[in-house]
Motif scaffolding. Structure first.
Motif, PDB file in Angstrom:
ATOM      1  N   LEU A 193       7.241  -3.657  -6.683  1.00 28.10           N
ATOM      2  CA  LEU A 193       6.694  -3.135  -7.936  1.00 28.10           C
ATOM      3  C   LEU A 193       6.970  -4.076  -9.102  1.00 28.10           C
ATOM      4  O   LEU A 193       6.125  -4.303  -9.952  1.00 28.10           O
ATOM      5  N   ARG A 194       8.173  -4.635  -9.124  1.00 26.88           N
ATOM      6  CA  ARG A 194       8.523  -5.571 -10.203  1.00 26.88           C
ATOM      7  C   ARG A 194       7.602  -6.774 -10.188  1.00 26.88           C
ATOM      8  O   ARG A 194       7.255  -7.304 -11.239  1.00 26.88           O
ATOM      9  N   ASP A 196       0.855  -1.186   0.000  1.00 28.33           N
ATOM     10  CA  ASP A 196       0.000   0.000   0.000  1.00 28.33           C
ATOM     11  C   ASP A 196       0.893   1.240   0.000  1.00 28.33           C
ATOM     12  O   ASP A 196       1.499   1.569   1.018  1.00 28.33           O
ATOM     13  N   ARG A 197       1.001   1.888  -1.156  1.00 27.62           N
ATOM     14  CA  ARG A 197       1.868   3.062  -1.300  1.00 27.62           C
ATOM     15  C   ARG A 197       1.193   4.105  -2.193  1.00 27.62           C
ATOM     16  O   ARG A 197       0.474   3.770  -3.126  1.00 27.62           O
ATOM     17  N   GLY A 249      -3.077  -3.534  -2.523  1.00 30.06           N
ATOM     18  CA  GLY A 249      -3.538  -4.885  -2.811  1.00 30.06           C
ATOM     19  C   GLY A 249      -3.249  -5.347  -4.229  1.00 30.06           C
ATOM     20  O   GLY A 249      -4.008  -6.119  -4.796  1.00 30.06           O
ATOM     21  N   GLY A 250      -2.172  -4.843  -4.821  1.00 30.02           N
ATOM     22  CA  GLY A 250      -1.837  -5.220  -6.190  1.00 30.02           C
ATOM     23  C   GLY A 250      -2.593  -4.453  -7.248  1.00 30.02           C
ATOM     24  O   GLY A 250      -2.521  -4.769  -8.429  1.00 30.02           O
ATOM     25  N   PRO A 274       3.375  15.534  -3.905  1.00 32.76           N
ATOM     26  CA  PRO A 274       4.769  15.698  -3.503  1.00 32.76           C
ATOM     27  C   PRO A 274       5.199  14.782  -2.362  1.00 32.76           C
ATOM     28  O   PRO A 274       6.380  14.564  -2.163  1.00 32.76           O
ATOM     29  N   LYS A 275       4.241  14.218  -1.642  1.00 32.55           N
ATOM     30  CA  LYS A 275       4.563  13.315  -0.534  1.00 32.55           C
ATOM     31  C   LYS A 275       4.456  11.839  -0.915  1.00 32.55           C
ATOM     32  O   LYS A 275       4.523  10.977  -0.054  1.00 32.55           O
ATOM     33  N   ALA A 276       4.305  11.552  -2.201  1.00 27.18           N
ATOM     34  CA  ALA A 276       4.157  10.167  -2.651  1.00 27.18           C
ATOM     35  C   ALA A 276       5.372   9.329  -2.273  1.00 27.18           C
ATOM     36  O   ALA A 276       6.508   9.795  -2.356  1.00 27.18           O
TER      37      ALA A 276
END
Length: 111
Positions: free
Chosen positions: A107-108, A31-32, A51-52, A63-65
């Motif tokens: 992520l990959r 969760d990002r 959750g994919g 900007p805070k991602a």
């Protein structure tokens, strides 16, 4: 140069692909927040990976991602369309990804 609408559509297509993958692979504990910056168009998008899945895609920067992808519009479309390998694109500086190394590994898995 691609348009803002083409970039937005490519992000939504990626979201649909991730939805299909999440259904077959099961939920991924991830969760990002995500920012996608497109400097040649002077625009950005943001959303959330959870959750994919890629959800809540909207115009504008975050900007805070926790994860930030920067790419010119043509490279973004090639990347999201599967025509540009992410590892090669990063190595050749066609795209930039700012994220925790562990997040990059997750992520990959998603893609």
């Amino acid at each position: 140069m691609a348009t803002v609408d083409e970039c937005r559509d490519a992000l939504h297509a990626l979201a649909a692909k991730l939805d299909r993958n999440a259904e077959t692979q099961g939920k991924l504990d991830f969760d990002r927040t995500l920012a996608c910056r497109v400097p040649d168009l002077g625009t950005a998008f943001h959303g959330r990976l959870t959750g994919g899945r890629l959800v809540d895609i909207a115009d504008g920067d975050d900007p805070k991602a926790k994860i930030a992808l920067t790419a010119d519009s043509d490279n973004l479309l090639a990347l999201l369309g599967g025509k540009l390998d992410v590892t090669r694109a990063i190595a050749s500086r066609q795209i930039q990804v700012k994220a925790n190394p562990f997040d990059l590994l997750k992520l990959r898995k998603l893609l």
